[in-house]
Design an enzyme around this catalytic site. Sequence first.
Site, mmCIF file in Angstrom:
data_model
loop_
_atom_site.group_PDB
_atom_site.id
_atom_site.type_symbol
_atom_site.label_atom_id
_atom_site.label_comp_id
_atom_site.label_asym_id
_atom_site.label_seq_id
_atom_site.Cartn_x
_atom_site.Cartn_y
_atom_site.Cartn_z
ATOM 1 N N GLU A 72 0.952 -1.148 0.196
ATOM 2 C CA GLU A 72 0.009 -0.167 0.220
ATOM 3 C C GLU A 72 0.738 1.224 0.058
ATOM 4 O O GLU A 72 1.844 1.465 0.754
ATOM 5 C CB GLU A 72 -0.857 -0.192 1.528
ATOM 6 C CG GLU A 72 -1.731 1.291 1.510
ATOM 7 C CD GLU A 72 -2.258 1.264 2.917
ATOM 8 O OE1 GLU A 72 -1.589 0.790 3.899
ATOM 9 O OE2 GLU A 72 -3.366 1.731 3.118
ATOM 10 N N ASN A 106 -7.034 6.145 -1.974
ATOM 11 C CA ASN A 106 -5.837 5.328 -1.601
ATOM 12 C C ASN A 106 -6.231 4.031 -2.502
ATOM 13 O O ASN A 106 -7.002 3.379 -2.429
ATOM 14 C CB ASN A 106 -5.927 4.700 -0.122
ATOM 15 C CG ASN A 106 -5.055 3.879 0.344
ATOM 16 O OD1 ASN A 106 -4.247 3.345 -0.470
ATOM 17 N ND2 ASN A 106 -4.653 3.876 1.706
ATOM 18 N N LYS A 149 -9.374 1.878 -1.926
ATOM 19 C CA LYS A 149 -9.549 1.536 -0.756
ATOM 20 C C LYS A 149 -11.084 1.966 0.242
ATOM 21 O O LYS A 149 -11.323 2.965 -0.046
ATOM 22 C CB LYS A 149 -8.375 1.940 0.392
ATOM 23 C CG LYS A 149 -8.426 1.376 1.782
ATOM 24 C CD LYS A 149 -7.105 1.739 2.563
ATOM 25 C CE LYS A 149 -7.235 1.168 3.908
ATOM 26 N NZ LYS A 149 -5.913 1.739 4.444
ATOM 27 N N GLU A 180 -5.858 8.955 7.441
ATOM 28 C CA GLU A 180 -6.679 8.392 6.281
ATOM 29 C C GLU A 180 -8.019 8.948 5.919
ATOM 30 O O GLU A 180 -8.443 9.386 4.740
ATOM 31 C CB GLU A 180 -6.556 6.881 6.254
ATOM 32 C CG GLU A 180 -5.521 6.328 6.015
ATOM 33 C CD GLU A 180 -5.407 4.613 5.656
ATOM 34 O OE1 GLU A 180 -5.898 4.495 4.834
ATOM 35 O OE2 GLU A 180 -5.090 3.783 6.376
ATOM 36 N N CYS A 225 -4.943 -2.915 2.751
ATOM 37 C CA CYS A 225 -4.383 -2.949 4.192
ATOM 38 C C CYS A 225 -5.705 -3.180 5.323
ATOM 39 O O CYS A 225 -6.071 -4.370 5.482
ATOM 40 C CB CYS A 225 -3.994 -1.549 4.620
ATOM 41 S SG CYS A 225 -3.264 -1.576 6.274
ATOM 42 N N ASN A 278 0.445 -1.052 5.521
ATOM 43 C CA ASN A 278 0.981 -0.215 6.389
ATOM 44 C C ASN A 278 0.881 -0.442 7.780
ATOM 45 O O ASN A 278 -0.280 0.393 7.908
ATOM 46 C CB ASN A 278 1.299 1.269 6.068
ATOM 47 C CG ASN A 278 2.044 1.711 4.588
ATOM 48 O OD1 ASN A 278 3.339 1.821 4.736
ATOM 49 N ND2 ASN A 278 1.461 1.286 3.505
HETATM 50 N N1 CDT Z 1 -2.997 1.282 6.615
HETATM 51 C C1 CDT Z 1 -3.880 0.668 7.211
HETATM 52 O O1 CDT Z 1 -5.107 0.556 6.928
HETATM 53 N N2 CDT Z 1 -3.651 0.424 8.598
HETATM 54 C C2 CDT Z 1 -4.396 -0.050 9.477
HETATM 55 C C3 CDT Z 1 -3.990 0.303 11.003
HETATM 56 C C4 CDT Z 1 -5.007 1.280 11.379
HETATM 57 S S1 CDT Z 1 -4.464 1.911 12.928
HETATM 58 C C5 CDT Z 1 -5.506 3.575 13.005
HETATM 59 C C6 CDT Z 1 -4.557 -1.514 9.460
HETATM 60 O O2 CDT Z 1 -5.584 -2.081 9.809
HETATM 61 O O3 CDT Z 1 -3.408 -2.367 9.446
#
Ligand code: CDT
Length: 327
Positions: free
Chosen positions: A47, A115, A132, A151, A182, A207
């Site tokens: 991502e 995204n 996303k 985000e 993600c 990430n």
């Molecule tokens: N990038 C992403 O979606 N990360 C989320 C962590 C969010 S914590 C506010 C994940 O679900 O891995």
Amino acid sequence: MSRTITVAAAQLGPIQKAEPRGIAVDRMVRLMERAHKRGVELVVFPELALTTFFPRHYHEDIAEADRWFETAMPSNETAPLFAAARKYGIGFHLGYAEIAHESDDTGIVRKRHFNTSILVSPAGDILLKYRKVHLPGHAEFAPERVVQHLEKRYFEVGNLGFPVIRAPMGGLDGINMGMMICNDRRWPEAWRVLGLQSVELVMLGYNTPSINQEAGGFEAHHLRVFHSHLSIQAGAYQNACFAVATAKAGTEDGCELFGHSIIVNPQGEIVAMATSWDDELITADCNLDMCTLGRTTIFAFDKHRRPEAYGRITDQVGAVEPPLWRK
Ligand code: CDT
């Protein structure tokens, strides 16, 4: 003859805030070279693979964040990825921040931020785009947090659903391929929408911070990776598909991302896993015939699904409490 494709998760180590896209692209091209030497036919990058995970940085003026976004794909900076695909005959999946000038629900054309991930063929054609859907985090600066996760400030909710494409890839005439990004991996609804389109291979980049700062709750360090793997393994098993899940890893702008990229088979088994927090290629030969067992037996959707009992899944967003039992 079995329908086998050799895939790679091309994990990226950290990309610091000051690192220009060109450096990240060079690193990705090197991973594609290595993939080619190992006989890989499809490479999955993470991502937001071109920059640092910028939603951790607050810009009061949202327009200042536009510098993290791509307005064209390919662009001068990303063209080497498309050239490497053609040179090595490898398809690739890439996550990036997208600016699109297109109409919204009201029909007004405006600048929109997503995204996004794309699937690119070995000839350099963009076969599929996904934006996303499940955006985690918050839209305003949160003073109680050590690290922001903005985000919801920088992106709109994706408007392309969860598409699946059947296209040639590697030596195969047609593979059913879909994407999520993600946080989507934690939502069974996302997997099932792909499963209902007979997806055989799900690509996803992530990430994920090593520390959960949401709501001040406690989530033990080791459970962060466990919950990620649990979600991906369950999604692959319950939808009888392979999954390639690729992380950005390591300490980026002082914040730790946990890595642990994996490739999972339709039995839910991890068949390859990254062990570093750096640029790392993990590969697997995926025999897509393995998808048949699940989808013709326990998860034969046409025989066993009961959508008449699932109304709440689409009618309702939040959970409701049942009334208290009374004699
Ligand atoms: N990038 C992403 O979606 N990360 C989320 C962590 C969010 S914590 C506010 C994940 O679900 O891995």
